[in-house]
Design a protein around this motif. Structure first.
Motif, PDB file in Angstrom:
ATOM      1  N   ALA A   1       0.832  -1.207   0.000  1.00  0.00           N
ATOM      2  CA  ALA A   1       0.000   0.000   0.000  1.00  0.00           C
ATOM      3  C   ALA A   1       0.863   1.252   0.000  1.00  0.00           C
ATOM      4  CB  ALA A   1      -0.934   0.001   1.210  1.00  0.00           C
ATOM      5  N   LYS A   2       1.959   1.235   0.781  1.00  0.00           N
ATOM      6  CA  LYS A   2       2.870   2.385   0.799  1.00  0.00           C
ATOM      7  C   LYS A   2       3.467   2.624  -0.580  1.00  0.00           C
ATOM      8  CE  LYS A   2       4.506   2.612   5.551  1.00  0.00           C
ATOM      9  NZ  LYS A   2       5.654   2.454   6.439  1.00  0.00           N
ATOM     10  N   SER A   3       3.882   1.559  -1.250  1.00  0.00           N
ATOM     11  CA  SER A   3       4.499   1.748  -2.562  1.00  0.00           C
ATOM     12  C   SER A   3       3.479   2.224  -3.582  1.00  0.00           C
ATOM     13  CB  SER A   3       5.193   0.469  -3.038  1.00  0.00           C
ATOM     14  OG  SER A   3       4.255  -0.534  -3.333  1.00  0.00           O
ATOM     15  N   GLU A   4       2.259   1.664  -3.528  1.00  0.00           N
ATOM     16  CA  GLU A   4       1.220   2.130  -4.433  1.00  0.00           C
ATOM     17  C   GLU A   4       0.834   3.568  -4.107  1.00  0.00           C
ATOM     18  OE1 GLU A   4      -2.139  -0.436  -5.035  1.00  0.00           O
ATOM     19  OE2 GLU A   4      -0.864  -2.210  -4.891  1.00  0.00           O
ATOM     20  N   PHE A   5       0.767   3.908  -2.816  1.00  0.00           N
ATOM     21  CA  PHE A   5       0.467   5.278  -2.417  1.00  0.00           C
ATOM     22  C   PHE A   5       1.567   6.210  -2.917  1.00  0.00           C
ATOM     23  CE2 PHE A   5       0.887   8.757   0.677  1.00  0.00           C
ATOM     24  CZ  PHE A   5      -0.329   9.354   0.486  1.00  0.00           C
ATOM     25  N   SER A   6       2.826   5.770  -2.828  1.00  0.00           N
ATOM     26  CA  SER A   6       3.926   6.586  -3.315  1.00  0.00           C
ATOM     27  C   SER A   6       3.792   6.815  -4.812  1.00  0.00           C
ATOM     28  CB  SER A   6       5.269   5.913  -3.032  1.00  0.00           C
ATOM     29  OG  SER A   6       5.459   5.771  -1.660  1.00  0.00           O
ATOM     30  N   TYR A   7       3.420   5.757  -5.524  1.00  0.00           N
ATOM     31  CA  TYR A   7       3.246   5.866  -6.968  1.00  0.00           C
ATOM     32  C   TYR A   7       2.145   6.867  -7.283  1.00  0.00           C
ATOM     33  CZ  TYR A   7       2.313   4.528 -11.770  1.00  0.00           C
ATOM     34  OH  TYR A   7       2.114   4.552 -13.121  1.00  0.00           O
ATOM     35  N   ASN A   8       1.059   6.815  -6.510  1.00  0.00           N
ATOM     36  CA  ASN A   8      -0.050   7.740  -6.711  1.00  0.00           C
ATOM     37  C   ASN A   8       0.088   9.003  -5.875  1.00  0.00           C
ATOM     38  OD1 ASN A   8      -1.418   6.072  -8.524  1.00  0.00           O
ATOM     39  ND2 ASN A   8      -2.181   4.834  -6.853  1.00  0.00           N
ATOM     40  N   GLY A   9       1.196   9.167  -5.186  1.00  0.00           N
ATOM     41  CA  GLY A   9       1.428  10.338  -4.359  1.00  0.00           C
ATOM     42  C   GLY A   9       1.356  11.638  -5.137  1.00  0.00           C
ATOM     43  N   ALA A  10       1.488  11.528  -6.438  1.00  0.00           N
ATOM     44  CA  ALA A  10       1.388  12.725  -7.275  1.00  0.00           C
ATOM     45  C   ALA A  10       0.035  13.406  -7.097  1.00  0.00           C
ATOM     46  CB  ALA A  10       1.613  12.361  -8.740  1.00  0.00           C
ATOM     47  N   HIS A  11      -1.015  12.644  -6.836  1.00  0.00           N
ATOM     48  CA  HIS A  11      -2.336  13.241  -6.608  1.00  0.00           C
ATOM     49  C   HIS A  11      -2.322  14.146  -5.381  1.00  0.00           C
ATOM     50  CE1 HIS A  11      -4.629  10.951  -9.579  1.00  0.00           C
ATOM     51  NE2 HIS A  11      -3.883   9.908  -9.250  1.00  0.00           N
ATOM     52  N   TYR A  12      -1.700  13.673  -4.312  1.00  0.00           N
ATOM     53  CA  TYR A  12      -1.651  14.444  -3.072  1.00  0.00           C
ATOM     54  C   TYR A  12      -0.797  15.693  -3.244  1.00  0.00           C
ATOM     55  CZ  TYR A  12      -3.698  10.215  -1.281  1.00  0.00           C
ATOM     56  OH  TYR A  12      -4.523   9.149  -1.089  1.00  0.00           O
ATOM     57  N   LEU A  13       0.324  15.536  -3.931  1.00  0.00           N
ATOM     58  CA  LEU A  13       1.181  16.697  -4.182  1.00  0.00           C
ATOM     59  C   LEU A  13       0.492  17.686  -5.114  1.00  0.00           C
ATOM     60  CD1 LEU A  13       4.620  14.892  -4.468  1.00  0.00           C
ATOM     61  CD2 LEU A  13       3.837  16.385  -2.623  1.00  0.00           C
ATOM     62  N   LEU A  14      -0.154  17.167  -6.140  1.00  0.00           N
ATOM     63  CA  LEU A  14      -0.881  18.035  -7.070  1.00  0.00           C
ATOM     64  C   LEU A  14      -1.907  18.879  -6.329  1.00  0.00           C
ATOM     65  CD1 LEU A  14      -1.882  18.906  -9.955  1.00  0.00           C
ATOM     66  CD2 LEU A  14      -3.444  16.949  -9.812  1.00  0.00           C
ATOM     67  N   TRP A  15      -2.764  18.222  -5.547  1.00  0.00           N
ATOM     68  CA  TRP A  15      -3.818  18.956  -4.850  1.00  0.00           C
ATOM     69  C   TRP A  15      -3.260  19.841  -3.741  1.00  0.00           C
ATOM     70  CZ3 TRP A  15      -8.201  19.994  -6.903  1.00  0.00           C
ATOM     71  CH2 TRP A  15      -8.682  19.171  -7.911  1.00  0.00           C
ATOM     72  N   GLY A  16      -2.204  19.405  -3.093  1.00  0.00           N
ATOM     73  CA  GLY A  16      -1.577  20.236  -2.077  1.00  0.00           C
ATOM     74  C   GLY A  16      -1.065  21.541  -2.658  1.00  0.00           C
ATOM     75  N   TRP A  17      -0.312  21.432  -3.759  1.00  0.00           N
ATOM     76  CA  TRP A  17       0.245  22.632  -4.382  1.00  0.00           C
ATOM     77  C   TRP A  17      -0.853  23.511  -4.983  1.00  0.00           C
ATOM     78  CZ3 TRP A  17       4.597  24.468  -2.978  1.00  0.00           C
ATOM     79  CH2 TRP A  17       5.645  23.629  -2.597  1.00  0.00           C
ATOM     80  N   LEU A  18      -1.897  22.893  -5.556  1.00  0.00           N
ATOM     81  CA  LEU A  18      -2.985  23.693  -6.130  1.00  0.00           C
ATOM     82  C   LEU A  18      -3.762  24.450  -5.053  1.00  0.00           C
ATOM     83  CD1 LEU A  18      -4.417  21.330  -8.909  1.00  0.00           C
ATOM     84  CD2 LEU A  18      -3.172  23.485  -9.237  1.00  0.00           C
ATOM     85  N   VAL A  19      -4.074  23.788  -3.951  1.00  0.00           N
ATOM     86  CA  VAL A  19      -4.796  24.468  -2.864  1.00  0.00           C
ATOM     87  C   VAL A  19      -3.919  25.562  -2.262  1.00  0.00           C
ATOM     88  CG1 VAL A  19      -5.794  24.177  -0.552  1.00  0.00           C
ATOM     89  CG2 VAL A  19      -6.344  22.543  -2.368  1.00  0.00           C
ATOM     90  N   LEU A  20      -2.640  25.268  -2.067  1.00  0.00           N
ATOM     91  CA  LEU A  20      -1.713  26.278  -1.538  1.00  0.00           C
ATOM     92  C   LEU A  20      -1.686  27.498  -2.457  1.00  0.00           C
ATOM     93  CD1 LEU A  20       0.601  26.899   0.607  1.00  0.00           C
ATOM     94  CD2 LEU A  20       2.146  26.120  -1.189  1.00  0.00           C
ATOM     95  N   ALA A  21      -1.537  27.265  -3.754  1.00  0.00           N
ATOM     96  CA  ALA A  21      -1.495  28.378  -4.718  1.00  0.00           C
ATOM     97  C   ALA A  21      -2.814  29.149  -4.733  1.00  0.00           C
ATOM     98  CB  ALA A  21      -1.164  27.856  -6.117  1.00  0.00           C
ATOM     99  N   ALA A  22      -3.928  28.436  -4.759  1.00  0.00           N
ATOM    100  CA  ALA A  22      -5.236  29.104  -4.796  1.00  0.00           C
ATOM    101  C   ALA A  22      -5.455  29.969  -3.561  1.00  0.00           C
ATOM    102  CB  ALA A  22      -6.355  28.067  -4.927  1.00  0.00           C
ATOM    103  N   ALA A  23      -5.098  29.439  -2.397  1.00  0.00           N
ATOM    104  CA  ALA A  23      -5.289  30.194  -1.151  1.00  0.00           C
ATOM    105  C   ALA A  23      -4.401  31.427  -1.107  1.00  0.00           C
ATOM    106  CB  ALA A  23      -5.019  29.298   0.054  1.00  0.00           C
ATOM    107  N   LEU A  24      -3.131  31.277  -1.509  1.00  0.00           N
ATOM    108  CA  LEU A  24      -2.219  32.423  -1.474  1.00  0.00           C
ATOM    109  C   LEU A  24      -2.570  33.467  -2.527  1.00  0.00           C
ATOM    110  CD1 LEU A  24       1.193  30.660  -0.727  1.00  0.00           C
ATOM    111  CD2 LEU A  24      -0.308  31.920   0.860  1.00  0.00           C
ATOM    112  N   ILE A  25      -3.012  33.023  -3.701  1.00  0.00           N
ATOM    113  CA  ILE A  25      -3.460  33.977  -4.729  1.00  0.00           C
ATOM    114  C   ILE A  25      -4.706  34.692  -4.240  1.00  0.00           C
ATOM    115  CG2 ILE A  25      -4.445  34.168  -7.052  1.00  0.00           C
ATOM    116  CD1 ILE A  25      -2.493  31.836  -7.852  1.00  0.00           C
ATOM    117  N   ASN A  26      -5.647  33.947  -3.665  1.00  0.00           N
ATOM    118  CA  ASN A  26      -6.855  34.544  -3.100  1.00  0.00           C
ATOM    119  C   ASN A  26      -6.491  35.603  -2.064  1.00  0.00           C
ATOM    120  OD1 ASN A  26      -9.961  33.060  -1.813  1.00  0.00           O
ATOM    121  ND2 ASN A  26      -9.393  35.184  -1.962  1.00  0.00           N
ATOM    122  N   TYR A  27      -5.560  35.258  -1.178  1.00  0.00           N
ATOM    123  CA  TYR A  27      -5.117  36.193  -0.143  1.00  0.00           C
ATOM    124  C   TYR A  27      -4.508  37.454  -0.772  1.00  0.00           C
ATOM    125  CZ  TYR A  27      -2.679  38.118   3.870  1.00  0.00           C
ATOM    126  OH  TYR A  27      -2.225  38.962   4.850  1.00  0.00           O
TER     127      TYR A  27
END
Length: 189
Positions: A17-43
């Protein structure tokens, strides 16, 4: 001997599960960076530029995230092998979190934006905490716990400060753990 074999099977499932999660970890990084950018741009648009449509970064960046996630899901489905029970559980947790976020977006006009953002942070925390516990990865667990605390703090703050707190929440619960997990996975490959 039988119990040792069961424990070994469970440990192998968690490692898988950890290795599969790591493989799909791009989803978490994608959404993390997008939410971070959206919030800071909004601010920035709200506090620095004083732009009337200060919220515009959210529908644009979340729309981009939806398209990229769909493309990633199609590619992943083509290369999919057997899915572990733990990964199915993680997927169901995140489907539930996603549905709760959509409901919260609908309710936001009724309950108010200042009331909604602490719940967004709480949902991020629930998802990362459960995922971290399932794959036994402490940075995700601690990131989730930090969201619980930030959610409480955000509920007592004005909206503009909530934008900074949601940025901190995704940094601690998505981005840092996501990079640590990918780094750990790459060392073992």
């Amino acid at each position: 001997m039988e119990s040792e074999k069961r424990i070994q099977i469970i440990e192998e499932m968690i490692a898988n599960a950890k290795s599969e999660f790591s493989y799909n970890g791009a989803h978490y990084l994608l959404w993390g960076w997008l939410v971070l950018a959206a919030a800071l741009i909004n601010y920035a648009l709200l506090e620095i530029v004083n732009y009337e449509l200060h919220w515009i970064s959210w529908p644009i960046l979340m729309g981009v995230g939806g398209v990229i996630t769909s493309i990633m899901a199609i590619k992943t489905e083509k290369n999919k092998r057997a899915e572990s029970v733990i990964n199915r559980a993680i997927n169901q947790v995140w489907i539930g979190i996603g549905m709760a976020i959509i409901v919260l977006l609908v309710l936001m006009s009724r309950i108010g934006i200042e009331s909604a953002y602490p719940f967004f942070i709480l949902l991020y925390g629930i998802g990362t905490f459960i995922t971290g516990r399932l794959v036994k990865f402490s940075p995700l667990v601690y990131g989730g716990l930090s969201c619980f605390v930030l959610s409480i703090i955000a509920s007592f703050q004005p909206f503009e400060f909530q934008l900074l707190l949601i940025s901190l929440a995704v940094l601690l619960s998505y981005i840092i753990p996501g990079h640590l997990l990918l780094s750990k996975f790459k060392k073992h490959v």
